[in-house]
Design a protein around this motif. Structure first.
Motif, PDB file in Angstrom:
ATOM      1  N   ASN A 134      52.073  53.850 -50.525  1.00 34.33           N
ATOM      2  CA  ASN A 134      51.867  55.103 -51.247  1.00 34.33           C
ATOM      3  C   ASN A 134      50.930  54.890 -52.447  1.00 34.33           C
ATOM      4  OD1 ASN A 134      52.123  57.833 -51.680  1.00 34.33           O
ATOM      5  ND2 ASN A 134      53.953  57.619 -52.990  1.00 34.33           N
ATOM      6  N   SER A 135      49.889  54.090 -52.238  1.00 36.03           N
ATOM      7  CA  SER A 135      48.927  53.804 -53.309  1.00 36.03           C
ATOM      8  C   SER A 135      47.560  53.549 -52.678  1.00 36.03           C
ATOM      9  CB  SER A 135      49.362  52.592 -54.137  1.00 36.03           C
ATOM     10  OG  SER A 135      49.355  51.413 -53.338  1.00 36.03           O
ATOM     11  N   GLN A 136      46.566  53.425 -53.525  1.00 32.67           N
ATOM     12  CA  GLN A 136      45.195  53.176 -53.083  1.00 32.67           C
ATOM     13  C   GLN A 136      44.616  52.009 -53.877  1.00 32.67           C
ATOM     14  OE1 GLN A 136      43.314  56.927 -53.871  1.00 32.67           O
ATOM     15  NE2 GLN A 136      44.125  57.925 -52.045  1.00 32.67           N
ATOM     16  N   SER A 137      43.773  51.216 -53.222  1.00 31.31           N
ATOM     17  CA  SER A 137      43.141  50.075 -53.886  1.00 31.31           C
ATOM     18  C   SER A 137      41.637  50.113 -53.647  1.00 31.31           C
ATOM     19  CB  SER A 137      43.727  48.753 -53.356  1.00 31.31           C
ATOM     20  OG  SER A 137      43.284  48.506 -52.030  1.00 31.31           O
ATOM     21  N   SER A 138      40.932  49.232 -54.347  1.00 28.95           N
ATOM     22  CA  SER A 138      39.470  49.178 -54.220  1.00 28.95           C
ATOM     23  C   SER A 138      39.035  48.425 -52.970  1.00 28.95           C
ATOM     24  CB  SER A 138      38.864  48.499 -55.455  1.00 28.95           C
ATOM     25  OG  SER A 138      39.311  47.150 -55.539  1.00 28.95           O
ATOM     26  N   GLY A 139      39.989  47.912 -52.195  1.00 28.52           N
ATOM     27  CA  GLY A 139      39.629  47.124 -51.022  1.00 28.52           C
ATOM     28  C   GLY A 139      38.926  47.912 -49.943  1.00 28.52           C
ATOM     29  N   ALA A 140      39.031  49.253 -49.989  1.00 29.09           N
ATOM     30  CA  ALA A 140      38.426  50.070 -48.931  1.00 29.09           C
ATOM     31  C   ALA A 140      37.022  50.541 -49.293  1.00 29.09           C
ATOM     32  CB  ALA A 140      39.316  51.282 -48.639  1.00 29.09           C
ATOM     33  N   SER A 141      36.472  50.082 -50.395  1.00 35.88           N
ATOM     34  CA  SER A 141      35.172  50.602 -50.838  1.00 35.88           C
ATOM     35  C   SER A 141      34.074  50.301 -49.828  1.00 35.88           C
ATOM     36  CB  SER A 141      34.815  50.007 -52.206  1.00 35.88           C
ATOM     37  OG  SER A 141      34.742  48.597 -52.126  1.00 35.88           O
ATOM     38  N   ASN A 142      34.087  49.096 -49.275  1.00 35.93           N
ATOM     39  CA  ASN A 142      33.056  48.764 -48.292  1.00 35.93           C
ATOM     40  C   ASN A 142      33.265  49.510 -46.982  1.00 35.93           C
ATOM     41  OD1 ASN A 142      32.090  46.565 -45.989  1.00 35.93           O
ATOM     42  ND2 ASN A 142      30.698  46.777 -47.715  1.00 35.93           N
ATOM     43  N   ASP A 143      34.537  49.769 -46.639  1.00 38.40           N
ATOM     44  CA  ASP A 143      34.814  50.591 -45.457  1.00 38.40           C
ATOM     45  C   ASP A 143      34.210  51.982 -45.627  1.00 38.40           C
ATOM     46  OD1 ASP A 143      36.284  48.435 -44.568  1.00 38.40           O
ATOM     47  OD2 ASP A 143      38.173  49.217 -45.365  1.00 38.40           O
ATOM     48  N   ASN A 171      31.529  44.281 -50.809  1.00 36.04           N
ATOM     49  CA  ASN A 171      30.306  43.612 -50.384  1.00 36.04           C
ATOM     50  C   ASN A 171      29.858  44.174 -49.056  1.00 36.04           C
ATOM     51  OD1 ASN A 171      32.522  42.317 -49.030  1.00 36.04           O
ATOM     52  ND2 ASN A 171      31.046  40.842 -48.290  1.00 36.04           N
ATOM     53  N   GLY A 172      28.545  43.989 -48.760  1.00 32.73           N
ATOM     54  CA  GLY A 172      28.011  44.432 -47.481  1.00 32.73           C
ATOM     55  C   GLY A 172      28.281  43.404 -46.415  1.00 32.73           C
ATOM     56  N   GLU A 173      28.406  43.867 -45.196  1.00 28.56           N
ATOM     57  CA  GLU A 173      28.616  42.941 -44.099  1.00 28.56           C
ATOM     58  C   GLU A 173      28.034  43.518 -42.837  1.00 28.56           C
ATOM     59  OE1 GLU A 173      31.516  44.100 -45.633  1.00 28.56           O
ATOM     60  OE2 GLU A 173      31.863  45.761 -44.318  1.00 28.56           O
ATOM     61  N   ASP A 174      28.117  42.752 -41.765  1.00 30.24           N
ATOM     62  CA  ASP A 174      27.624  43.202 -40.476  1.00 30.24           C
ATOM     63  C   ASP A 174      28.436  44.395 -40.001  1.00 30.24           C
ATOM     64  OD1 ASP A 174      25.855  42.267 -38.103  1.00 30.24           O
ATOM     65  OD2 ASP A 174      27.794  42.784 -37.233  1.00 30.24           O
ATOM     66  N   ASN A 175      27.791  45.275 -39.251  1.00 30.64           N
ATOM     67  CA  ASN A 175      28.482  46.488 -38.846  1.00 30.64           C
ATOM     68  C   ASN A 175      29.568  46.238 -37.816  1.00 30.64           C
ATOM     69  OD1 ASN A 175      26.954  45.841 -36.694  1.00 30.64           O
ATOM     70  ND2 ASN A 175      25.680  47.687 -36.691  1.00 30.64           N
ATOM     71  N   THR A 176      29.754  45.007 -37.420  1.00 30.48           N
ATOM     72  CA  THR A 176      30.838  44.692 -36.485  1.00 30.48           C
ATOM     73  C   THR A 176      32.066  44.159 -37.219  1.00 30.48           C
ATOM     74  OG1 THR A 176      30.042  42.436 -36.166  1.00 30.48           O
ATOM     75  CG2 THR A 176      29.160  44.120 -34.715  1.00 30.48           C
ATOM     76  N   THR A 177      32.042  44.111 -38.539  1.00 27.18           N
ATOM     77  CA  THR A 177      33.115  43.483 -39.293  1.00 27.18           C
ATOM     78  C   THR A 177      33.607  44.421 -40.368  1.00 27.18           C
ATOM     79  OG1 THR A 177      32.014  41.379 -38.955  1.00 27.18           O
ATOM     80  CG2 THR A 177      33.773  41.431 -40.578  1.00 27.18           C
ATOM     81  N   ASP A 178      34.922  44.526 -40.535  1.00 29.84           N
ATOM     82  CA  ASP A 178      35.529  45.291 -41.608  1.00 29.84           C
ATOM     83  C   ASP A 178      36.133  44.318 -42.600  1.00 29.84           C
ATOM     84  OD1 ASP A 178      34.943  47.647 -40.241  1.00 29.84           O
ATOM     85  OD2 ASP A 178      36.777  47.496 -39.050  1.00 29.84           O
ATOM     86  N   HIS A 179      35.654  44.352 -43.842  1.00 30.92           N
ATOM     87  CA  HIS A 179      36.140  43.438 -44.869  1.00 30.92           C
ATOM     88  C   HIS A 179      37.081  44.166 -45.803  1.00 30.92           C
ATOM     89  CE1 HIS A 179      32.757  40.263 -44.643  1.00 30.92           C
ATOM     90  NE2 HIS A 179      32.935  40.842 -43.487  1.00 30.92           N
ATOM     91  N   HIS A 180      38.074  43.449 -46.278  1.00 28.68           N
ATOM     92  CA  HIS A 180      38.920  43.954 -47.355  1.00 28.68           C
ATOM     93  C   HIS A 180      38.605  43.149 -48.590  1.00 28.68           C
ATOM     94  CE1 HIS A 180      42.436  44.127 -49.986  1.00 28.68           C
ATOM     95  NE2 HIS A 180      42.615  45.326 -49.495  1.00 28.68           N
ATOM     96  N   SER A 181      38.281  43.822 -49.678  1.00 25.74           N
ATOM     97  CA  SER A 181      37.881  43.125 -50.892  1.00 25.74           C
ATOM     98  C   SER A 181      38.916  43.346 -51.970  1.00 25.74           C
ATOM     99  CB  SER A 181      36.520  43.634 -51.385  1.00 25.74           C
ATOM    100  OG  SER A 181      35.561  43.466 -50.378  1.00 25.74           O
TER     101      SER A 181
END
Length: 708
Positions: free
Chosen positions: A521-530, A694-704
């Motif tokens: 029930n919260s949000q983090s900055s990890g989804a910014s690259n998503d 950060n940016g990454e390849d379009n085949t990869t989802d990163h959590h930061s």
């Protein structure tokens, strides 16, 4: 070759320091050359010298004839005050010295004779010394006069020689080309060394056959293309193809970069183009290869603040040489660029670069062929499947694949192996995509749990919406700036993207944020690259692909890069349309987010199971993920292997922790031996949390993780 360069550099250095030494000696002679007695000398007139001699103020002096003048140098009995004119040359060197006992003067032979000076000296008991006139005084004066001129000539000669080394050996050689011809003996690259580009090679085979047997084409009235432009993304092998053409043809090959034509001197670029084509025509048939031609072939008259005259002159000369009045018989021009959209239209018209070959990203078959070429000199273990690696690397170009195998070889050597096995290749793939693993990074339990459920959210959505993409791997091991990532691979190489595929990709990218909202029930900055990747896909759907019902089948944004001067500051559509585009992009993203929420909500058990497995084993592959999703458990062999790997990682971590404690204990003992200081302070060591999106390849989802 290297020894000659070293000798030339040594020679130039010696000459440079020799000139500096001569300059210093000239300056010293200028200030001190006339002073034979040492120290500072007072310049006095003829009258002052005679008066001081009569008044018995002179202790001794020397007389030397010098072309109708007696040159007199001597010493006073008492120190004399120097005038400002005498001190001018020495004010910076010796400001305290204002008196001297030395003097120098000049006496005309017609006014005073040596006998008169002898008479005055005998009367006051002054020591006088007479020297004969120097026979080489004229040559000495000539040397002193000419030495500064010679020094300046040598200095400018060396400067011009250094400046002209780029295009020749002197200033007059600026207009000479830097390209040196090479033949098939020097070039060992052949078409067999170029893999994954069969169609491109077939287009270039005609060029090679024409250079070897031009009569075959001339009998049919065919004319070989005078220019071949290789265009495509960086790293696809454009330069390698050009080398292969030169190696196969066995003709002189002139290779030069586009930036080598342009210098700071006006007209140098055009002169070098003329010289390059003159040399190529003399050795025809031949090949000229211009790498990065966009450096000199950009569109004319469209730069900010006007065109670059020197670059435009170079381009104009290149256009004339390629298809001018005289033509370029027997000379084939090849060029490479990854920015063909900025090239001048006159350069791309038929008759110049009339054959354009797109060197694109290789497909799965091409990637496998490229991997086999780069694996020739590498010992691979039996468990390494190059075909499988090719499937796991969509979007990789030749340079990426070469780097992948090189990283795997470096890892195997670091682990003291004699062969490169599958684990080395797998780790190398992760390093190329996301960077090296940071297992020592301090991560709190709550943050680690957040990352696990975030990546599990991507995984669940990817497993449900698996029509186009499949989940290949998911991990919570930090790499680079990412706290974790999930790799989604397409089932097969795709040239087109459907609307359904785009919407599923957006939903998969939203799975991480949806999982955070449902579980914590919260949000983090990890989804910014998503969000960054999802927004790019949604905006392309609206502005380029015509996949919005409200906007319709209209292209509002070109897929090419913006070129300065081509409507850069002009909006291609109205403000009302821009607002509608933003509304449609937001709608598509919101629908993808709601879809991800629904999928995770209906698959809570599988989501939790995968997240807990990530917390325990940190990394899951495709087989393990499918077993957890379908059977609710991991395969027994994989469990044992994962537990062994986890125990090994725990052992290494315990070993590092023990070393840290021993080092801390040693530091404490050393600190106890030092005398106590009331000013001593202790600064706590903070963990490195500088991980952001950060940016990454379009085949990869990163959590930061979040920034401090």
């Amino acid at each position: 070759m290297n020894n000659n360069r070293k000798n030339n550099g040594f020679t130039h250095n010696v000459l440079f320091y020799a000139v500096i030494f001569l300059c210093i000696m000239g300056i010293v002679y200028f200030f001190f050359g006339g002073n034979n007695n040492g120290g500072q000398s007072k310049n006095v007139s003829q009258t002052q010298f005679v008066t001081a001699l009569r008044k018995n103020q002179v202790k001794s002096f020397q007389v030397q004839p010098n072309g109708g003048v007696y040159k007199v140098t001597g010493t006073y009995r008492k120190p004399q005050k120097m005038s400002s004119d005498n001190q001018a040359g020495f004010s910076l060197m010796n400001q305290r010295s204002s008196t001297t006992t030395n003097f120098q003067s000049s006496v005309l032979q017609s006014d005073v004779t040596v006998n008169q000076l002898q008479k005055y000296a005998d009367k006051n008991n002054v020591k006088i010394t007479t020297h004969p006139e120097e026979s080489n005084s004229i040559w000495v004066n000539l040397l002193v006069t000419a030495l500064p001129i010679v020094i300046m000539i040598l200095f400018f000669y060396m400067m011009m020689g250094q400046a002209g080394q780029g295009g020749g050996r002197g200033v007059m050689n600026f207009g000479k080309t830097k390209a040196k011809p090479s033949n098939s003996k020097d070039n060992k690259v052949r078409f067999s060394d170029v893999a994954g580009e069969e169609e491109e090679k077939q287009e270039l085979v005609e060029v090679v056959e024409f250079l070897k047997d031009p009569k075959k084409f001339m009998k049919l009235g065919a004319k070989i293309p005078s220019g071949v432009l290789l265009e495509g993304p960086p790293g696809t092998g454009k330069t390698l193809l050009a080398k292969a053409v030169a190696g196969e043809a066995g003709v002189p090959f002139y290779s030069i970069s586009g930036s080598d034509f342009v210098e700071m001197f006006v007209g140098v670029g055009a002169s070098r183009v003329r010289d390059l084509f003159d040399q190529a025509k003399k050795n025809a048939p031949s090949i000229i290869f211009i790498d990065e031609i966009d450096a000199v072939g950009r569109r004319r008259g469209n730069g900010m603040g006007g065109g670059h005259d020197e670059r435009e002159q170079t381009l104009n000369q290149l256009l004339v040489e390629m298809d001018g009045f005289q033509g370029d018989e027997g000379v084939i021009v090849m060029a490479a660029t990854n920015r063909s959209d900025v090239l001048d239209p006159a350069l791309l018209r038929p008759g110049r670069f009339d054959r354009k070959i797109l060197v694109g990203r290789p497909d799965v078959k091409g990637r496998e062929a490229i991997l086999r070429v780069h694996a020739k000199n590498k010992p691979l273990a039996p468990d390494v499947d190059l075909k499988e690696i090719a499937k796991q690397t969509p979007g990789f170009v030749g340079a990426d694949l070469a780097n992948l195998l090189n990283e795997a070889a470096l890892l195997a050597a670091r682990r003291n192996k004699t062969e490169i096995d599958a684990s080395d290749v797998d780790e190398a793939e992760d390093r190329v995509i996301a960077g090296p693993a940071k297992r020592d990074r301090v991560v709190s339990p709550q943050e680690r749990k957040t990352v696990a459920y975030h990546e599990a959210g991507h995984t669940i959505v990817g497993l449900v919406l698996n029509d186009a993409r499949v989940v290949h791997k998911v991990t919570i091991v930090p790499r680079g700036r990412a706290g974790g990532y999930a790799i989604m691979l397409p089932k097969e190489d795709q040239m087109l993207m459907s609307k359904k595929n785009a919407e599923e990709q957006i939903a998969g990218l939203m799975g991480g944020r949806a999982a955070e909202e449902l579980i914590f029930n919260s949000q983090s900055s990890g989804a910014s690259n998503d969000f960054e990747q999802a927004t790019q896909i949604a905006r392309s759907m609206v502005t380029q692909y015509g996949m919005s019902d409200k906007i319709g089948p209209v292209e509002l944004q070109s897929s090419g890069q913006v070129f300065t001067g081509q409507g850069y500051d002009q909006s291609p559509y109205s403000e009302k349309t821009a607002a509608l585009v933003d509304e449609e992009v937001r709608r598509i993203l919101t629908e993808g987010h709601q879809r991800a929420l629904h999928i995770i909500e209906t698959h809570r058990d599988q989501h939790k199971l995968i997240a807990e497995a990530l917390l325990k084993y940190e990394t899951l592959d495709e087989k393990q993920i499918l077993s957890l999703y379908k059977d609710g458990k991991m395969p027994e062999k994989d469990v044992e292997a994962a537990e062994d790997e986890q125990r090994a990682a725990t052992f290494e971590e315990s070993k590092r922790e023990l070393e840290r404690r021993e080092n801390a204990k040693s530091d404490q003992e050393n600190a106890d031996e030092l005398p106590d200081s009331s000013d001593a302070t202790v600064t706590p060591k903070s963990s490195d949390d500088n991980s952001s999106t950060n940016g990454e390849d379009n085949t990869t989802d990163h959590h930061s993780t979040d920034d401090d």
